[in-house]
Design a protein around this motif. Structure first.
Motif, mmCIF file in Angstrom:
data_model
loop_
_atom_site.group_PDB
_atom_site.id
_atom_site.type_symbol
_atom_site.label_atom_id
_atom_site.label_comp_id
_atom_site.label_asym_id
_atom_site.label_seq_id
_atom_site.Cartn_x
_atom_site.Cartn_y
_atom_site.Cartn_z
ATOM 1 N N MET A 181 -0.215 36.887 3.252
ATOM 2 C CA MET A 181 -1.354 35.852 4.437
ATOM 3 C C MET A 181 -0.519 35.052 5.201
ATOM 4 O O MET A 181 0.483 34.499 4.401
ATOM 5 N N VAL A 182 -0.445 34.381 6.496
ATOM 6 C CA VAL A 182 0.378 33.692 7.389
ATOM 7 C C VAL A 182 -0.712 32.682 7.598
ATOM 8 O O VAL A 182 -1.641 32.967 8.350
ATOM 9 N N GLU A 183 -0.080 31.482 7.728
ATOM 10 C CA GLU A 183 -1.006 30.540 8.328
ATOM 11 C C GLU A 183 -0.308 30.017 9.427
ATOM 12 O O GLU A 183 0.499 29.593 9.516
ATOM 13 N N VAL A 184 -1.063 29.555 10.679
ATOM 14 C CA VAL A 184 -0.883 28.833 11.800
ATOM 15 C C VAL A 184 -1.627 28.092 12.231
ATOM 16 O O VAL A 184 -2.606 28.251 12.000
ATOM 17 N N VAL A 185 -0.553 27.146 12.958
ATOM 18 C CA VAL A 185 -1.315 26.070 13.194
ATOM 19 C C VAL A 185 -0.656 25.659 14.492
ATOM 20 O O VAL A 185 -0.322 25.752 15.209
ATOM 21 N N VAL A 186 -2.243 25.011 15.142
ATOM 22 C CA VAL A 186 -2.147 24.573 16.199
ATOM 23 C C VAL A 186 -2.719 23.110 16.700
ATOM 24 O O VAL A 186 -3.889 22.579 16.564
ATOM 25 N N GLU A 187 -1.013 22.241 16.958
ATOM 26 C CA GLU A 187 -1.688 20.812 17.036
ATOM 27 C C GLU A 187 -2.186 20.381 18.139
ATOM 28 O O GLU A 187 -2.395 21.562 19.009
ATOM 29 N N ARG A 188 -2.594 18.579 17.797
ATOM 30 C CA ARG A 188 -3.503 18.604 19.356
ATOM 31 C C ARG A 188 -2.448 18.811 20.370
ATOM 32 O O ARG A 188 -1.237 18.115 20.217
ATOM 33 N N ASN A 189 -3.177 18.344 21.371
ATOM 34 C CA ASN A 189 -2.126 17.690 22.289
ATOM 35 C C ASN A 189 -2.068 16.441 22.925
ATOM 36 O O ASN A 189 -3.386 16.224 23.026
#
Length: 142
Positions: A1-9
């Motif tokens: 399981m991989v966790e992908v984090v998309v940050e705020r811009n």
């Protein structure tokens, strides 16, 4: 399981907006166009929810005058839009992310700091394998 984090811009200030670049941690590159459509629509919905209007000002004044009991009886514009965003996230999770072996976590749970996606590598590996197999079979048919 991989966790992908998309940050705020934060390039436009403190407006709730997430980075729209395709996350490199997601191995399924065919998902790129769906991701762009999804994140653009999500950012647009947050933009609409945070738009200044006289209705929002009136709701704030009425809330203050009623000792903030107004939201108990009346759903504000922002609350309606946030509810719509949650429904959009649930629908996207079921129609876009789950079939690809991914799960989108609710960004409201972390204070809208980031969007988190969990990727099941086994499912992604199988999808990639079958996609490559389809390409090989298709090219071999020529």
């Amino acid at each position: 399981m991989v966790e992908v984090v998309v940050e705020r811009n934060y390039t436009d200030g403190i407006i709730t907006r997430f980075q729209d670049a395709f996350p490199e941690q997601i191995p399924d590159k065919s998902f790129s166009s769906q991701w762009t459509t999804f994140i653009t629509q999500l950012n647009q919905m947050f933009s609409e929810a945070e738009t200044f209007s006289y209705v929002c000002v009136l709701e704030g004044l009425l809330s203050a005058l009623t000792l903030y009991s107004l939201p108990l009886f009346y759903e504000t514009k922002a609350k309606k839009k946030f509810k719509e965003i949650r429904e959009f996230l649930d629908t996207s999770n079921k129609t876009i992310f789950s079939p690809k072996g991914m799960e989108l976590c609710d960004p409201f749970a972390n204070g809208l700091l980031f969007v988190c996606i969990f990727c099941c590598l086994l499912v992604l590996a199988l999808l990639t394998f079958f996609l490559e197999l389809k390409i090989i079979v298709h090219n071999g048919a020529r």
